[in-house]
Design an enzyme around this catalytic site. Sequence first.
Site, short mmCIF file in Angstrom:
data_model
loop_
_atom_site.label_atom_id
_atom_site.label_comp_id
_atom_site.label_asym_id
_atom_site.label_seq_id
_atom_site.Cartn_x
_atom_site.Cartn_y
_atom_site.Cartn_z
N ASP A 99 28.17 80.90 -28.98
CA ASP A 99 28.13 82.15 -29.75
C ASP A 99 26.73 82.75 -29.66
O ASP A 99 25.75 82.05 -29.41
CB ASP A 99 28.44 81.89 -31.23
CG ASP A 99 29.85 81.38 -31.43
OD1 ASP A 99 30.70 81.59 -30.53
OD2 ASP A 99 30.08 80.75 -32.47
N1 URA Z 1 31.44 76.17 -32.01
C1 URA Z 1 31.09 77.35 -32.56
O1 URA Z 1 31.58 77.72 -33.62
N2 URA Z 1 30.20 78.13 -31.91
C2 URA Z 1 29.61 77.76 -30.74
O2 URA Z 1 28.78 78.51 -30.21
C3 URA Z 1 29.98 76.52 -30.19
C4 URA Z 1 30.89 75.74 -30.85
#
Ligand code: URA
Length: 239
Positions: free
Chosen positions: A104
């Site tokens: 993310d």
């Molecule tokens: N899980 C999440 O919620 N975000 C990420 O970036 C990776 C795993």
Amino acid sequence: MRIRLDKYLADLGIESRSGVKSLIKKGLVRVNGTVQNRPDTKVDAGRDHISLDGRELVYREYEYFMLNKPAGVVSASHDSRNSTVLDLIADKTRKDLFPVGRLDRDTVGLLLITNDGPLAHSLLAPGRHVEKVYQALLDGAADGTDQDAFREGIDIGDDAPTRPAVLEIPDVTRPEEVRVRLQEGRYHQIKRMFAARGKQVLWLKRLSMGALVLDESLGEGESRRLTGEEIKSLKESDR
Ligand code: URA
């Protein structure tokens, strides 16, 4: 591997395909010491000695980088509005690099960047269950009931519950600082797993992916090439 001379040079990021054609036509490129004026000359990328303006070139079919991703950049190869993780790899020569999986925008930590499609494919294949380890800071304490839920699988609104995952609380005096070991990579998975438990993830960092462990000497935004050993162990763990 036999490829056209213009592709060889373009793959190295020297110029665009049309730019390298004009370098070749100008007589600036030698193959094994002899000037070659034809862009469609076939060369053996692993064996032939190719030079540009007297400088010997080294061909890399695949490149592998580890990035300590900072918050605020997107895990994509191109984005019209935002900077991407590829903008942070200064030392790259190939133009076909991409991040293996997505973090993310606000997640930090380990991201593998390569153009090795077969390796990326098998690291991400759902059936391979490659383990990823994350460190997270929550807005409240995790406890044994959360650990049980992670182990059993959680309904996060998808067709199937999550696969068994491990929730570790390394220091009982700081139960909001946790580690998660996952064998899946669903969209926002860790945030959604904690949300289903009534907790919010305030900060998230990926520490490892299969055999590849984040080099903690890399500051956020820094990257380096993988060592030969790291590439080998990633490929082995992938079999
Ligand atoms: N899980 C999440 O919620 N975000 C990420 O970036 C990776 C795993």
